[in-house]
Design an enzyme around this catalytic site. Structure first.
Site, mmCIF file in Angstrom:
data_model
loop_
_atom_site.group_PDB
_atom_site.id
_atom_site.type_symbol
_atom_site.label_atom_id
_atom_site.label_comp_id
_atom_site.label_asym_id
_atom_site.label_seq_id
_atom_site.Cartn_x
_atom_site.Cartn_y
_atom_site.Cartn_z
ATOM 1 N N TYR A 141 0.824 -1.215 0.000
ATOM 2 C CA TYR A 141 0.000 0.000 0.000
ATOM 3 C C TYR A 141 0.859 1.267 0.000
ATOM 4 O O TYR A 141 0.438 2.288 -0.514
ATOM 5 C CB TYR A 141 -0.876 0.047 1.261
ATOM 6 C CG TYR A 141 -2.215 -0.615 1.132
ATOM 7 C CD1 TYR A 141 -2.315 -1.971 0.879
ATOM 8 C CD2 TYR A 141 -3.390 0.116 1.297
ATOM 9 C CE1 TYR A 141 -3.552 -2.580 0.786
ATOM 10 C CE2 TYR A 141 -4.627 -0.484 1.211
ATOM 11 C CZ TYR A 141 -4.702 -1.826 0.961
ATOM 12 O OH TYR A 141 -5.929 -2.425 0.876
ATOM 13 N N LYS A 195 2.991 -15.339 2.952
ATOM 14 C CA LYS A 195 3.183 -16.085 1.705
ATOM 15 C C LYS A 195 4.685 -16.354 1.610
ATOM 16 O O LYS A 195 5.366 -15.959 0.650
ATOM 17 C CB LYS A 195 2.648 -15.250 0.521
ATOM 18 C CG LYS A 195 2.578 -16.005 -0.780
ATOM 19 C CD LYS A 195 1.448 -17.035 -0.865
ATOM 20 C CE LYS A 195 1.567 -17.850 -2.133
ATOM 21 N NZ LYS A 195 0.586 -18.957 -2.218
ATOM 22 N N ASP A 227 -3.238 -18.130 1.038
ATOM 23 C CA ASP A 227 -4.256 -18.825 0.241
ATOM 24 C C ASP A 227 -4.955 -19.894 1.080
ATOM 25 O O ASP A 227 -6.186 -20.026 1.076
ATOM 26 C CB ASP A 227 -3.656 -19.414 -1.049
ATOM 27 C CG ASP A 227 -2.382 -20.216 -0.830
ATOM 28 O OD1 ASP A 227 -1.826 -20.198 0.293
ATOM 29 O OD2 ASP A 227 -1.937 -20.881 -1.792
ATOM 30 N N ASP A 251 -6.424 -6.749 4.417
ATOM 31 C CA ASP A 251 -7.552 -6.088 3.764
ATOM 32 C C ASP A 251 -8.510 -7.141 3.226
ATOM 33 O O ASP A 251 -9.717 -7.094 3.448
ATOM 34 C CB ASP A 251 -7.022 -5.203 2.622
ATOM 35 C CG ASP A 251 -8.145 -4.506 1.875
ATOM 36 O OD1 ASP A 251 -9.049 -3.966 2.540
ATOM 37 O OD2 ASP A 251 -8.116 -4.507 0.631
ATOM 38 N N ASP A 255 -12.337 -8.626 5.030
ATOM 39 C CA ASP A 255 -13.637 -8.598 4.349
ATOM 40 C C ASP A 255 -14.235 -9.996 4.318
ATOM 41 O O ASP A 255 -15.428 -10.193 4.543
ATOM 42 C CB ASP A 255 -13.487 -8.114 2.888
ATOM 43 C CG ASP A 255 -13.812 -6.632 2.728
ATOM 44 O OD1 ASP A 255 -13.472 -5.853 3.632
ATOM 45 O OD2 ASP A 255 -14.404 -6.269 1.690
HETATM 46 C C1 IPM Z 1 -10.327 -0.872 4.199
HETATM 47 C C2 IPM Z 1 -10.593 -0.293 2.836
HETATM 48 C C3 IPM Z 1 -9.400 0.594 2.457
HETATM 49 C C4 IPM Z 1 -8.169 -0.287 2.422
HETATM 50 C C5 IPM Z 1 -9.567 1.377 1.160
HETATM 51 C C6 IPM Z 1 -10.851 2.169 1.123
HETATM 52 C C7 IPM Z 1 -8.396 2.276 0.897
HETATM 53 O O1 IPM Z 1 -10.795 -1.312 1.919
HETATM 54 O O2 IPM Z 1 -10.216 -0.084 5.155
HETATM 55 O O3 IPM Z 1 -10.267 -2.091 4.323
HETATM 56 O O4 IPM Z 1 -7.905 -0.941 1.416
HETATM 57 O O5 IPM Z 1 -7.453 -0.320 3.427
HETATM 58 MG MG MG Z 2 -10.895 -3.248 2.775
#
Ligand code: IPM
Ligand code: MG
Length: 361
Positions: A141, A195, A227, A251, A255
């Protein structure tokens, strides 16, 4: 005790959900010796519109001066054509970097009342309680160099995009300590996700995690390739207690883990630096498709406010009151659209806020 909270509603559903979280913070601190002072600021697309930049200098100054930051969400399709440095997401990355918020805590807890909202079988997710510790200010990032350039390949000029993944030992060690400290207060298991079969950054990551683990003899450390971790999260998520991983893997996995709990609309997060400052935001995004309709789920932001009280102000007692109020409203069958089944009572964003405030008492 007076504390200053910078509120950054941001874009999309951000303003609606932070408004409810602020109400809950006011209600839960009423009559206590914690006196909260709320200051409002801009970030993301809203800041671009107000000040021409997603993370303007005024917001940076206010963030560095605040005791804690409560953020809604950033982003929206209307900003997709802006130059990358002006996009709303850069506001979020900017504030993380400026405040040095390297430790991102993303709990994935299944409220038993929502077991039927998960896409996995109830027995697979019942009792789920995972903490993902994501490194937030390093890795690909933030790696330099990055960009898009022209290059010659076989006599042809092509554009190529490139990013760079870096981690130094200090960055790995400090996030490792956050994960092990957290595990000491939980089930004393850390799974480090990397990884290492492919990436040098991961090879170093693994080595440093092993080194850190020597200071925590009571904690069991395991390693998993990312993975496999993605697969194990849907196969048998309850094997995990604390998962620690680098920025991009975290990240993605956070999710994924959020959906085990039924809705990403339920999950809070805390991003902490080494000075005890923190930024608190829901794990979800700005949901532009439902913005302004009053139907967004404010619970992730309300639960982020609880994390704020716990981590920035040492008020686990008040945090627990908010968490139990959330559980009460779920028991009452109140649901915003994202978690609503036909047996439930569908409520608006504001009605959900009302119900949490009422349940506090
Ligand atoms: C998160 C979001 C952010 C990230 C984006 C919006 C930059 O997906 O906070 O998980 O990738 O960190
Ligand atoms: Mg995110």
């Amino acid at each position: 005790m007076q504390k200053n909270i910078l509120v950054l509603p941001g874009d999309g559903i951000g303003p609606e959900i932070t408004e409810q979280a602020v109400r809950v913070l006011k209600a839960v601190t009423q009559g206590t010796d914690l006196n909260l002072n709320f200051i409002e600021g801009v970030i993301g697309g809203a800041a671009y519109e107000a000040a021409g930049h997603p993370f303007p200098e005024v917001t940076k100054t206010a963030a560095l001066a605040a005791d804690a930051v409560l953020l809604g969400a950033v982003g929206g399709p209307q900003y997709d054509n802006l130059d990358r440095p002006l996009r709303p997401e850069r506001g979020l990355l900017g504030i993380r970097a400026a405040m040095g918020l390297f430790a991102n805590l993303r709990p994935a807890i299944l409220y038993p009342q929502l077991a039927d909202s998960s896409s996995l079988k109830p027995e697979v997710v019942a009792g789920l309680d995972i903490l993902i510790v994501r490194e937030l200010t390093g890795g690909v990032y933030f790696g330099q160099p990055r960009g898009i350039r022209e290059t010659e390949i076989h006599g042809q000029t092509l554009r190529e995009g490139f990013n760079t993944m870096h981690y130094n030992e200090m960055e790995i060690e400090r996030i490792g300590r956050v994960a092990f400290d957290a595990a000491m207060k939980r089930n004393k298991k850390v799974c480090s996700v990397d990884k290492a079969n492919v990436l040098e950054t991961s090879e170093l990551w693994r080595e440093v995690m092993i080194r850190v683990s020597r200071d925590y003899p009571e904690v069991e450390l395991t390693h998993m390739y990312v993975d496999n971790a993605a697969m194990q999260l849907v196969r048998w998520p309850k094997q995990f207690d604390v998962m620690v991983t680098e920025n991009l893997f975290g990240d993605i996995l956070s999710d994924q883990a959020s959906m085990l709990t039924g809705s990403i609309g339920m999950l809070p997060s805390a991003s902490l630096n080494d000075k005890g400052q923190g930024l608190y935001e829901p794990s979800h995004g700005s949901a532009p498709d439902i913005a302004g309709q009053g139907i967004a789920n404010p619970l992730a932001t309300i639960l982020s406010a609880a994390m704020l009280l716990r981590y920035s102000f040492g008020r686990g007692d008040l945090a627990a009151r908010i968490e139990s109020a959330v559980s009460t409203v779920l028991d009452q069958g109140l649901r915003t659209a994202d978690i609503c089944t036909p047996q439930d009572r569908k409520v608006s964003t504001i009605e959900m806020g009302d119900a949490v405030v009422a349940a506090l008492n």
